[in-house]
Design a protein around this motif. Sequence first.
Motif, mmCIF file in Angstrom:
data_model
loop_
_atom_site.group_PDB
_atom_site.id
_atom_site.type_symbol
_atom_site.label_atom_id
_atom_site.label_comp_id
_atom_site.label_asym_id
_atom_site.label_seq_id
_atom_site.Cartn_x
_atom_site.Cartn_y
_atom_site.Cartn_z
ATOM 1 N N PRO A 169 0.817 -1.227 0.000
ATOM 2 C CA PRO A 169 0.000 0.000 0.000
ATOM 3 C C PRO A 169 0.848 1.274 0.000
ATOM 4 O O PRO A 169 1.841 1.370 0.714
ATOM 5 C CB PRO A 169 -0.795 -0.119 1.310
ATOM 6 C CG PRO A 169 -0.785 -1.572 1.652
ATOM 7 C CD PRO A 169 0.518 -2.102 1.147
ATOM 8 N N HIS A 170 0.443 2.227 -0.843
ATOM 9 C CA HIS A 170 1.094 3.542 -0.946
ATOM 10 C C HIS A 170 2.497 3.475 -1.555
ATOM 11 O O HIS A 170 3.261 4.434 -1.444
ATOM 12 C CB HIS A 170 1.171 4.240 0.420
ATOM 13 C CG HIS A 170 -0.103 4.213 1.193
ATOM 14 N ND1 HIS A 170 -1.272 4.749 0.713
ATOM 15 C CD2 HIS A 170 -0.395 3.684 2.409
ATOM 16 C CE1 HIS A 170 -2.243 4.565 1.600
ATOM 17 N NE2 HIS A 170 -1.742 3.917 2.642
ATOM 18 N N LEU A 171 2.847 2.372 -2.210
ATOM 19 C CA LEU A 171 4.168 2.253 -2.816
ATOM 20 C C LEU A 171 4.353 3.259 -3.946
ATOM 21 O O LEU A 171 5.383 3.942 -4.016
ATOM 22 C CB LEU A 171 4.386 0.832 -3.343
ATOM 23 C CG LEU A 171 5.695 0.577 -4.103
ATOM 24 C CD1 LEU A 171 6.894 0.827 -3.205
ATOM 25 C CD2 LEU A 171 5.729 -0.850 -4.649
ATOM 26 N N THR A 172 3.362 3.389 -4.811
ATOM 27 C CA THR A 172 3.507 4.274 -5.972
ATOM 28 C C THR A 172 2.769 5.594 -5.803
ATOM 29 O O THR A 172 2.791 6.424 -6.700
ATOM 30 C CB THR A 172 3.001 3.578 -7.248
ATOM 31 O OG1 THR A 172 1.633 3.180 -7.060
ATOM 32 C CG2 THR A 172 3.845 2.351 -7.550
ATOM 33 N N ALA A 173 2.109 5.791 -4.679
ATOM 34 C CA ALA A 173 1.450 7.072 -4.436
ATOM 35 C C ALA A 173 1.803 7.564 -3.037
ATOM 36 O O ALA A 173 0.933 7.814 -2.206
ATOM 37 C CB ALA A 173 -0.058 6.924 -4.584
ATOM 38 N N PRO A 174 3.124 7.709 -2.761
ATOM 39 C CA PRO A 174 3.527 8.143 -1.424
ATOM 40 C C PRO A 174 3.261 9.622 -1.220
ATOM 41 O O PRO A 174 3.154 10.392 -2.181
ATOM 42 C CB PRO A 174 5.028 7.853 -1.398
ATOM 43 C CG PRO A 174 5.448 7.991 -2.835
ATOM 44 C CD PRO A 174 4.270 7.521 -3.651
ATOM 45 N N ALA A 175 3.161 10.029 0.031
ATOM 46 C CA ALA A 175 2.929 11.438 0.351
ATOM 47 C C ALA A 175 4.245 12.203 0.377
ATOM 48 O O ALA A 175 5.126 11.907 1.177
ATOM 49 C CB ALA A 175 2.224 11.544 1.706
ATOM 50 N N ALA A 228 2.772 1.701 6.961
ATOM 51 C CA ALA A 228 2.122 0.435 6.610
ATOM 52 C C ALA A 228 3.126 -0.689 6.382
ATOM 53 O O ALA A 228 2.779 -1.873 6.509
ATOM 54 C CB ALA A 228 1.267 0.619 5.351
ATOM 55 N N ALA A 229 4.376 -0.351 6.053
ATOM 56 C CA ALA A 229 5.373 -1.377 5.729
ATOM 57 C C ALA A 229 5.617 -2.329 6.894
ATOM 58 O O ALA A 229 5.802 -3.532 6.704
ATOM 59 C CB ALA A 229 6.686 -0.721 5.302
ATOM 60 N N ARG A 230 5.622 -1.796 8.106
ATOM 61 C CA ARG A 230 5.897 -2.642 9.279
ATOM 62 C C ARG A 230 4.762 -3.631 9.532
ATOM 63 O O ARG A 230 4.978 -4.677 10.152
ATOM 64 C CB ARG A 230 6.139 -1.775 10.508
ATOM 65 C CG ARG A 230 7.437 -0.989 10.424
ATOM 66 C CD ARG A 230 7.617 -0.080 11.632
ATOM 67 N NE ARG A 230 8.809 0.722 11.509
ATOM 68 C CZ ARG A 230 9.992 0.447 12.081
ATOM 69 N NH1 ARG A 230 10.108 -0.638 12.835
ATOM 70 N NH2 ARG A 230 11.027 1.225 11.914
ATOM 71 N N ASP A 231 3.581 -3.300 9.074
ATOM 72 C CA ASP A 231 2.464 -4.222 9.219
ATOM 73 C C ASP A 231 2.456 -5.246 8.084
ATOM 74 O O ASP A 231 2.215 -6.428 8.308
ATOM 75 C CB ASP A 231 1.144 -3.447 9.245
ATOM 76 C CG ASP A 231 -0.053 -4.361 9.479
ATOM 77 O OD1 ASP A 231 -0.057 -5.068 10.509
ATOM 78 O OD2 ASP A 231 -0.951 -4.386 8.634
#
Length: 264
Positions: A144-150, A165-168
């Motif tokens: 999640p959010h790999l290609t649409a990071p803030a 989210a990466a740690r989860d």
Amino acid sequence: MKTQPDQRRELAAFLRSRRERITPDQAGLPHTGRRRTPGLRREELALLAGISATWYTYLEQGRDIRVSDQVLDALATALRLDRYERGHLFQLAGHAAVAVTEEPEPLAAEVAAVPLLLQPCPAYIIGGNYDVLSCNRAADELFPHLTAPANRPANFARWVFLEPAARDVLVDWEIEARGLLARLRTLAGRHPGDPRFTRLVEDLDAGSPDVRAWWPQYDVQARHGGRKRLRLPGRGVVEFAYTAFHLAEQPEQTLVIYSEPETG
């Protein structure tokens, strides 16, 4: 090949980190009383490698001196480097081509389309500095959010260390993160002074206390395939096999494909 100041500093840091990991017992040296620093002393390593202690000290001071293949071989043996670490040592010493560029990595349209053709298997292409150059929908859902990071470029290393989210998602986050950082360290060593790597490492250092703790340890590693345990919404923990393919015309660009191993 003449080395640059940044490259010599990297070489000095790498040598020092590896010297500090070897105990006198491991090197077969006699006990000489209490030590103020971990690992071998400079003069002890120089003795094991058969070189001058003064000359070796110059290396760790980052001085502009030419190192022969024979000396590098001797140091690699004395430091007990594996083949990836040995290659990294030679590159830092100026025995491999060094490219410095500020241009984005080129990616042909037909290559960028490959992950899309692999749907529904999660797939993406990463550049030499882990920029995400192409990604299919399945991979975007897996990470999640790999290609649409803030407020930051799409980059797999940034995702691992800076995306909450990466740690989860990554069940074995520390193992995966340490391995990725070691691979990034290897790639960065091939491009000393390259602003793409400099900016990335600065971002990671600023945003992640783990990077600040682990980067000075100077672990290096080659990119490879393997298995990863990922936590998926509604499914729990799922083990994926992943395979990495280096692109023929851009060998530092890598196509990564994930699949669920068959059971039964």
